[in-house]
Design an enzyme around this catalytic site. Sequence first.
Site, PDB file in Angstrom:
ATOM      1  N   PRO A 163     -24.564 -15.418   3.358  1.00  0.00           N
ATOM      2  CA  PRO A 163     -23.192 -15.951   3.292  1.00  0.00           C
ATOM      3  C   PRO A 163     -22.754 -16.943   3.998  1.00  0.00           C
ATOM      4  CG  PRO A 163     -23.249 -13.500   3.489  1.00  0.00           C
ATOM      5  CD  PRO A 163     -24.505 -13.914   3.920  1.00  0.00           C
ATOM      6  N   HIS A 164     -22.351 -18.049   3.399  1.00  0.00           N
ATOM      7  CA  HIS A 164     -21.853 -18.988   4.154  1.00  0.00           C
ATOM      8  C   HIS A 164     -20.664 -19.535   3.622  1.00  0.00           C
ATOM      9  CE1 HIS A 164     -24.829 -20.426   1.247  1.00  0.00           C
ATOM     10  NE2 HIS A 164     -24.250 -21.551   1.275  1.00  0.00           N
ATOM     11  N   GLY A 165     -19.703 -20.358   4.536  1.00  0.00           N
ATOM     12  CA  GLY A 165     -18.746 -21.134   4.008  1.00  0.00           C
ATOM     13  C   GLY A 165     -18.213 -22.193   4.894  1.00  0.00           C
TER      14      GLY A 165
END
Length: 162
Positions: free
Chosen positions: A66-68
């Site tokens: 997960p990345h943001g």
Amino acid sequence: MNLIAPLLSPDNVLVDLDASSKKRVFEQAGLIFENNQSIGRSVVFDSLFARERLGSTGLGQGVAIPHGRIKGLKDATGAVIRLSTPIPFDAPDGKPVSLLFVLLVPEQATEHHLQLLSELAQLFSDSAFRERVAEATDAAAVHALFTTWGTAHAADQRRAAL
């Protein structure tokens, strides 16, 4: 070269988290970054969920990245979360996820962001690495595996070539 080592503080490794859903994992990730990097937990949560709505960040083989993007963040940062029980993550292979690398990058990050994701994908494609992380006894051991991966991986490749 290991691009991941500088991103991963020992305090950002959590092993055997009991979480029942992506939402719970993203909440925990928010707490990790809030407590250790002073990034608001809701900012982290919202960023991760916004990216996840575009498509699952599950890679397969029980792994997700997960990345943001975070407005105002100066440098990329990461956290490793190993779950006590795998959770559904809509991964391409349909397998539940038990190992996550949560990556936060500055809002304007481009090439470096892609290089980090590429290295993480390469790292997680190494089945021996995934097994060592699953068998690690504590957060310090998991941290050491991630921060020494490039060196250990190159040594393994040299041994295999001999």
